[in-house]
Scaffold this motif. Structure first.
Motif, PDB file in Angstrom:
ATOM      1  N   VAL A  53     -23.246  44.253 -19.215  1.00 12.60           N
ATOM      2  CA  VAL A  53     -21.796  44.364 -19.413  1.00 12.60           C
ATOM      3  C   VAL A  53     -21.238  42.980 -19.717  1.00 12.60           C
ATOM      4  N   PRO A  54     -20.582  42.793 -20.843  1.00 12.76           N
ATOM      5  CA  PRO A  54     -20.078  41.460 -21.190  1.00 12.76           C
ATOM      6  C   PRO A  54     -18.958  41.021 -20.257  1.00 12.76           C
ATOM      7  N   ALA A  55     -18.849  39.732 -20.067  1.00 16.15           N
ATOM      8  CA  ALA A  55     -17.839  39.181 -19.167  1.00 16.15           C
ATOM      9  C   ALA A  55     -16.434  39.589 -19.582  1.00 16.15           C
ATOM     10  N   SER A  56     -16.205  39.796 -20.858  1.00 10.87           N
ATOM     11  CA  SER A  56     -14.876  40.158 -21.342  1.00 10.87           C
ATOM     12  C   SER A  56     -14.410  41.517 -20.843  1.00 10.87           C
ATOM     13  N   ASP A  57     -15.357  42.336 -20.376  1.00 10.66           N
ATOM     14  CA  ASP A  57     -15.022  43.681 -19.890  1.00 10.66           C
ATOM     15  C   ASP A  57     -15.033  43.785 -18.378  1.00 10.66           C
ATOM     16  N   PRO A  59     -18.544  30.805 -15.070  1.00 15.31           N
ATOM     17  CA  PRO A  59     -17.245  30.581 -15.715  1.00 15.31           C
ATOM     18  C   PRO A  59     -16.832  31.666 -16.701  1.00 15.31           C
ATOM     19  N   ALA A  60     -17.768  32.313 -17.362  1.00 18.38           N
ATOM     20  CA  ALA A  60     -17.405  33.373 -18.307  1.00 18.38           C
ATOM     21  C   ALA A  60     -16.740  34.532 -17.569  1.00 18.38           C
ATOM     22  N   TYR A  61     -17.318  34.895 -16.421  1.00 14.84           N
ATOM     23  CA  TYR A  61     -16.727  35.957 -15.602  1.00 14.84           C
ATOM     24  C   TYR A  61     -15.544  35.420 -14.784  1.00 14.84           C
ATOM     25  N   GLY A  62     -15.639  34.165 -14.376  1.00 19.44           N
ATOM     26  CA  GLY A  62     -14.581  33.569 -13.579  1.00 19.44           C
ATOM     27  C   GLY A  62     -13.264  33.446 -14.322  1.00 19.44           C
ATOM     28  N   SER A  63     -13.324  33.273 -15.631  1.00 22.53           N
ATOM     29  CA  SER A  63     -12.084  33.135 -16.397  1.00 22.53           C
ATOM     30  C   SER A  63     -11.280  34.429 -16.395  1.00 22.53           C
ATOM     31  N   ASN A  64     -11.956  35.555 -16.159  1.00 22.74           N
ATOM     32  CA  ASN A  64     -11.287  36.863 -16.088  1.00 22.74           C
ATOM     33  C   ASN A  64     -10.999  37.290 -14.653  1.00 22.74           C
ATOM     34  N   ARG A 123      -6.191  25.764 -10.056  1.00 23.05           N
ATOM     35  CA  ARG A 123      -7.545  26.037  -9.599  1.00 23.05           C
ATOM     36  C   ARG A 123      -8.398  26.670 -10.686  1.00 23.05           C
ATOM     37  N   GLY A 124      -7.785  27.033 -11.808  1.00 22.80           N
ATOM     38  CA  GLY A 124      -8.508  27.688 -12.885  1.00 22.80           C
ATOM     39  C   GLY A 124      -8.336  29.191 -12.887  1.00 22.80           C
ATOM     40  N   ILE A 125      -7.480  29.698 -12.009  1.00 23.14           N
ATOM     41  CA  ILE A 125      -7.201  31.135 -11.956  1.00 23.14           C
ATOM     42  C   ILE A 125      -6.201  31.479 -13.055  1.00 23.14           C
TER      43      ILE A 125
END
Length: 448
Positions: free
Chosen positions: A282-286, A305-310, A345-347
């Protein structure tokens, strides 16, 4: 306890059969079909898994049922009511603005197969799994690690003896500890978890028998659709969401046990959640991983970070009240973190409870709170939870409507609430226990 990326419990034969057939329009007699469309688009893939191993989504028939029309008819006269009534002939469709909160638990047992499918048929584009763990390292879908006694039939099975606080019966068979029973996912294995049946979340803490304890569903809900109640592991949930063509919003639940648990650390738990989605391709974008614990988001932002950005920071007065203060949505001095600090914090996305985002002008008109305004100033995306979780709104609603009693006095005001959240606050999605309500509004307003 040891953990592994390999499934402790693969998809059951029953679940595989359900997932691989075209999903029937099984939705319940309380749903009046007003139109259908199908969505057979394949979910995006990633390089983490060959496309040949990924299942494409099956056609889903969408329906609003009767509830959105009931709510609209109950609205006070005005332009919004007229606009929503004018959409009564629209074709239902899927929208990411509508987020399924544990499935469709207003009428179906939360975090069960039937509840998930119902939420998809009501047009929800994103599906939630609250994530807990078993004693052998499997991630499963439960609202809390310690709610099996109220959300499943565990008390009627031999597994009740394994509960952290099992039911105690005296010599006459009378239940003597209804107020303290506690059954955790970590009390049992994944295989044992799969033998349970989900039920409507309720428990009578004054009961004197097991049957009385379990027979406690609120009168404004129903047990009519609680006969199957197939519970699901996170891996099964992911496969089903893909088959339904839905995106994913797992919530990492606070452990009820002291961590480390048999060598299983909090960081292991955090990482296992993400690894499960990566292993499934499952891609991080989803994936929109959620938590009330801001340190969970710190971990994902740093290590994934790819999942953390979402990732989504869940907020209410329980975790964002300043020391020695009472949370006030219009007074920044009562907030534990400023919205600027959260953003720093990057959220990127926050999910405050509904009532944190809306206040009134004292004349019965709802408007954005200071909390909502500060979120917008700091360029934070906002989603919110949870519509349709409460009893009828004749008396102004409960906790989800705190401070809004002068603006909410009937069920139809639900649609006004949604409109203020969408148009004035600017939320990008709303969790709902009955997603058809939000889907109807979103479809009418053209919100994708």
């Amino acid at each position: 306890m040891t953990t592994s990326n390999k499934s402790v419990l693969g998809l059951s034969k029953q679940t595989l059969t359900k997932i691989n057939i075209a999903l029937p329009l099984t939705l319940i007699s309380s749903l009046l079909i007003v139109g259908c469309s199908t969505d057979s688009r394949s979910m995006p893939t990633s390089t983490a898994q060959p496309q040949s191993q990924l299942q494409s989504s099956s056609p889903v028939a969408y329906t609003y049922g009767m509830r959105p029309f009931y709510l609209i008819n109950d609205m006070d006269e005005g332009p919004l009511k007229e606009e929503l009534q004018a959409c009564k002939g629209q074709l239902p469709s899927k929208t990411d603005f509508s987020i399924a909160h544990r499935g469709a638990p207003l009428q179906l047992p939360e975090h069960t197969y039937d509840s998930y499918v119902a939420s998809a048929q009501m047009g929800a584009g994103i599906l939630e799994c609250d994530v807990a763990f078993t004693n052998d390292g499997e991630l499963v879908c439960r609202h809390a690690q310690n709610d099996l006694h109220t959300t499943t039939n565990i008390l009627t099975t031999p597994l009740a003896n394994q509960c952290t606080v099992p039911p105690i019966l005296d010599a006459t068979g009378k239940l003597t500890n209804a107020d303290s029973i506690e059954c955790r996912t970590s009390d049992i294995s994944a295989a044992q978890f799969k033998t349970l049946t989900g039920k409507m979340d309720a428990g009578n803490k004054e009961a004197t028998s097991i049957s009385e304890y379990m027979d406690a569903t609120a009168p404004w809900r129903t047990d009519l659709y609680s006969q199957n109640g197939e519970v699901m592991t996170l891996k099964e949930h992911i496969a089903l969401a893909r088959q339904l063509g839905m995106k994913h919003t797992p919530e990492l639940k606070v452990p009820a046990v002291t961590m480390p648990f048999n060598g299983y650390r909090l960081d292991d738990y955090r990482q296992q959640l993400i690894d499960t989605y990566k292993a499934a391709g499952v891609p991080a974008s989803d994936v929109f991983a959620q938590s009330f614990n801001i340190e969970d988001l710190d971990y994902w932002i740093k290590n994934e970070p790819a999942y953390g950005s979402n990732a989504v920071y869940l907020i209410d007065d329980s975790n964002e009240t300043a020391k020695d203060k009472t949370f006030d949505k219009d007074d920044a001095t009562t907030w534990k973190h400023s919205l600027a600090d959260i953003k720093a914090r990057g959220i990127n996305t926050i999910a405050p409870a509904l009532w944190l985002l809306v206040t009134t002008d004292g004349k019965g008109n709802m408007q954005p709170s200071e909390y909502a305004k500060q979120a917008k100033v700091n360029d934070l995306k906002i989603i919110t939870w949870s519509i349709e979780r409460s009893e009828p709104l004749t008396d102004g609603g409960d906790w989800y409507y705190s401070g809004l009693s002068d603006a909410i006095n009937n069920d139809g005001d639900m649609m006004n609430y949604i409109d203020v959240l969408a148009q004035d606050v600017g939320v990008q999605g709303i969790f709902s226990d009955w997603p058809a309500t939000v889907s109807y509004y979103a479809n009418c307003k053209g919100l994708k």
